[in-house]
Design an enzyme around this catalytic site. Structure first.
Site, PDB file in Angstrom:
ATOM      1  N   GLY A  15      35.053  37.551  40.814  1.00  0.00           N
ATOM      2  CA  GLY A  15      34.219  37.695  42.446  1.00  0.00           C
ATOM      3  C   GLY A  15      33.246  36.609  43.090  1.00  0.00           C
ATOM      4  N   GLU A  34      26.708  29.157  35.399  1.00  0.00           N
ATOM      5  CA  GLU A  34      27.287  30.730  34.887  1.00  0.00           C
ATOM      6  C   GLU A  34      26.719  30.373  33.044  1.00  0.00           C
ATOM      7  OE1 GLU A  34      29.443  32.616  34.728  1.00  0.00           O
ATOM      8  OE2 GLU A  34      28.769  33.048  33.024  1.00  0.00           O
ATOM      9  N   HIS A  47      45.891  44.074  37.508  1.00  0.00           N
ATOM     10  CA  HIS A  47      46.645  43.794  38.289  1.00  0.00           C
ATOM     11  C   HIS A  47      46.078  43.335  39.850  1.00  0.00           C
ATOM     12  CE1 HIS A  47      48.440  48.036  37.943  1.00  0.00           C
ATOM     13  NE2 HIS A  47      47.624  48.207  36.490  1.00  0.00           N
ATOM     14  N   ARG A 108      44.431  38.070  32.674  1.00  0.00           N
ATOM     15  CA  ARG A 108      43.189  38.098  32.585  1.00  0.00           C
ATOM     16  C   ARG A 108      43.119  36.224  33.368  1.00  0.00           C
ATOM     17  NH1 ARG A 108      38.650  42.188  33.852  1.00  0.00           N
ATOM     18  NH2 ARG A 108      36.874  40.184  34.689  1.00  0.00           N
ATOM     19  N   LEU A 130      20.674  32.454  33.748  1.00  0.00           N
ATOM     20  CA  LEU A 130      19.708  32.896  34.943  1.00  0.00           C
ATOM     21  C   LEU A 130      18.296  34.249  33.993  1.00  0.00           C
ATOM     22  CD1 LEU A 130      18.352  32.842  37.678  1.00  0.00           C
ATOM     23  CD2 LEU A 130      19.338  35.638  37.943  1.00  0.00           C
ATOM     24  N   TYR A 215      51.941  47.340  30.968  1.00  0.00           N
ATOM     25  CA  TYR A 215      52.417  46.428  32.230  1.00  0.00           C
ATOM     26  C   TYR A 215      52.734  44.876  31.197  1.00  0.00           C
ATOM     27  CZ  TYR A 215      47.676  45.177  33.735  1.00  0.00           C
ATOM     28  OH  TYR A 215      46.550  44.635  34.256  1.00  0.00           O
ATOM     29  N   ASP A 294      30.962  43.584  40.679  1.00  0.00           N
ATOM     30  CA  ASP A 294      30.380  44.648  39.000  1.00  0.00           C
ATOM     31  C   ASP A 294      28.297  44.779  39.709  1.00  0.00           C
ATOM     32  OD1 ASP A 294      32.681  45.013  38.758  1.00  0.00           O
ATOM     33  OD2 ASP A 294      32.449  44.641  36.400  1.00  0.00           O
ATOM     34  N   ALA A 307      38.194  43.891  39.664  1.00  0.00           N
ATOM     35  CA  ALA A 307      37.979  42.734  40.326  1.00  0.00           C
ATOM     36  C   ALA A 307      38.234  42.477  41.710  1.00  0.00           C
ATOM     37  CB  ALA A 307      38.733  42.125  39.377  1.00  0.00           C
ATOM     38  N   ALA A 308      39.603  43.147  42.386  1.00  0.00           N
ATOM     39  CA  ALA A 308      39.504  43.509  43.341  1.00  0.00           C
ATOM     40  C   ALA A 308      38.628  43.709  44.600  1.00  0.00           C
ATOM     41  CB  ALA A 308      40.709  44.174  43.452  1.00  0.00           C
TER      42      ALA A 308
END
Ligand code: FAD
Length: 382
Positions: A15, A34, A47, A108, A130, A215, A294, A307-308
């Protein structure tokens, strides 16, 4: 040095990285913080639906990802024991034609790496954990575990389910354990043997209380991935994941179809993850800070859209900041929430219920969505 408003993004997950890339494309002055010391390749599949591919097109990585990933012709749902087809949802050419982009399944880590590489190196600061934020009215001061601090005009919390920014807005509160765990394994595609079905490119095996989604994660179909959803009453929240084993998998999926058994027998390494949720938050922003992904709406992954939603959030936030301007951040954040909360909550609810594509249904409201094209709704006065 640029004098344009400084946007800090906390968290370079899927994200945060996508949001930063989109904001930079729009010409904003962005820095990402990060906590991890460097990019790490998580061994899992994901996916990537047409709703996300349209955003990756803007970022400029759609073709590169499409070249790496598997392009399933359909999503199959199958009966756990007999292998009977419960649903067949067309993807492949159908997705291109009807939803405006491809439906992919990918590794991923490959996806995350492409997103991080889309960012200028100087825009990402790794090793910045952070610990505290202060909205000082005229700016936000961020404190990091290494003793450093930096300020920004607005701060975007893309820092995941245990978000510090969420905590700053709403106070400390643990996420809820959803009562389910997920086993995850990626390994070379097994050789087909008697009694097995040929591997579908994308299939979810369902019983009444558990499932296994399977998959390919490469276009060559040489690596396969499974992720499960299995009820488990207790989980200690201090562990995000634990080692699992073939024995545990055999026990958990005893009696399932030979194709599932073959996947278990060929597993190289398997881990298990806690699935965490939160109720919809009463607010997504306050002052100069705003949440996405999230950090804002963690969900069970049973719709494969977590994640989408984070990436769609980032795209909508970038659109609203462009439309309204960073100096009017309060209006931009309100517009963003007004145009995201309903969809994110709907996806959260369906993911919780674990009903998505179990039987034949029309997924066009989800896959056909184009965050850059939908008409914006006006925020309600609070
Ligand atoms: P995250 O990916 O959690 O990223 C947060 C980032 O912030 C991390 O890099 C973290 O290190 C950093 N960070 C955290 N705290 C700090 C701090 N204090 N300071 C600085 N940095 C910090 N979604 C899909 O769309 N499709 C799928 O197929 C899918 N499958 C899934 C399978 C499983 C088993 C699980 C558990 C999830 C799955 N999801 C899937 C959901 C998806 O993984 C998440 O919804 C998504 O990763 C959320 O992205 P995010 O950027 O909001 O948060």
């Amino acid at each position: 040095m640029s004098s344009s408003p400084r946007i800090a993004v906390v968290g370079a997950g899927l994200g945060g990285a996508a949001t930063a890339a989109l904001l930079i494309k729009e010409g904003f002055n962005v820095r990402v913080y990060e906590q991890a010391p460097a990019f790490a390749r998580l061994g899992a599949g994901i996916h990537v639906g047409p709703n996300v591919m349209k955003i990756l097109r803007r970022i400029g990585i759609e073709d590169a990802l499409a070249a790496q990933g598997s392009h399933p012709d359909a999503w199959y749902s199958r009966h756990w024991e007999t292998g009977d087809i419960l649903a067949r949802i067309p993807l492949g050419e159908y997705a291109l034609k009807h939803y405006g982009a491809a439906y992919l399944t990918v590794h991923r880590g490959d996806f995350h790496e492409l997103l991080v590489k889309a960012l200028p190196t100087e825009a990402v600061a790794f090793g910045k954990n952070l610990t505290r934020v202060e909205d000082r009215g005229h700016d936000v001061l961020m404190h990091f575990a290494d003793g450093s601090s930096e300020s920004a005009d607005i701060v975007i919390g893309a820092d995941g389910v245990n978000s510090r920014i969420r905590e700053a807005l709403l106070g400390p509160e643990e996420p809820k354990y959803a009562g389910y765990l997920a086993h995850r394994a990626v390994f070379p595609t097994p050789v087909l043997e008697r009694g097995m079905l040929p591997f579908d490119q994308c299939v979810k095996w369902w019983s009444d209380d558990r499932h296994m989604m399977v998959y390919f994660v490469t276009g060559k179909a040489d690596e396969i991935y499974y992720v499960t959803g299995v009820p488990a009453t207790h989980w200690d929240l201090k562990d995000r994941w634990l080692e699992s084993s073939k024995d545990e998998m055999r026990e958990t999926f005893r009696g399932w179809h030979p194709t599932v058994q073959a996947l278990i027998e060929n597993t190289v390494e398997v881990t298990k993850w806690s699935l965490l949720e939160r109720d919809p938050l009463p607010l997504w922003s306050r002052g100069r800070m705003v949440l996405l992904g999230d950090a804002c709406h963690p969900m069970k992954p049973h719709m494969a859209q977590g994640a989408a939603m984070a990436i769609e959030d980032g795209a909508m936030l970038a659109r609203c900041l462009k439309e309204v301007g960073v100096s009017h951040y309060g209006d931009a954040f309100a517009l963003y929430e007004a145009n995201r909360a309903e969809r994110a909550s709907k996806v959260q609810r369906i993911s919780h219920d674990n009903t998505w594509l179990r039987t034949n249904e029309d997924p066009s409201w989800c896959f056909g969505y184009d965050v850059f094209d939908i008409e914006l709704v006006t925020p309600q006065a609070r």
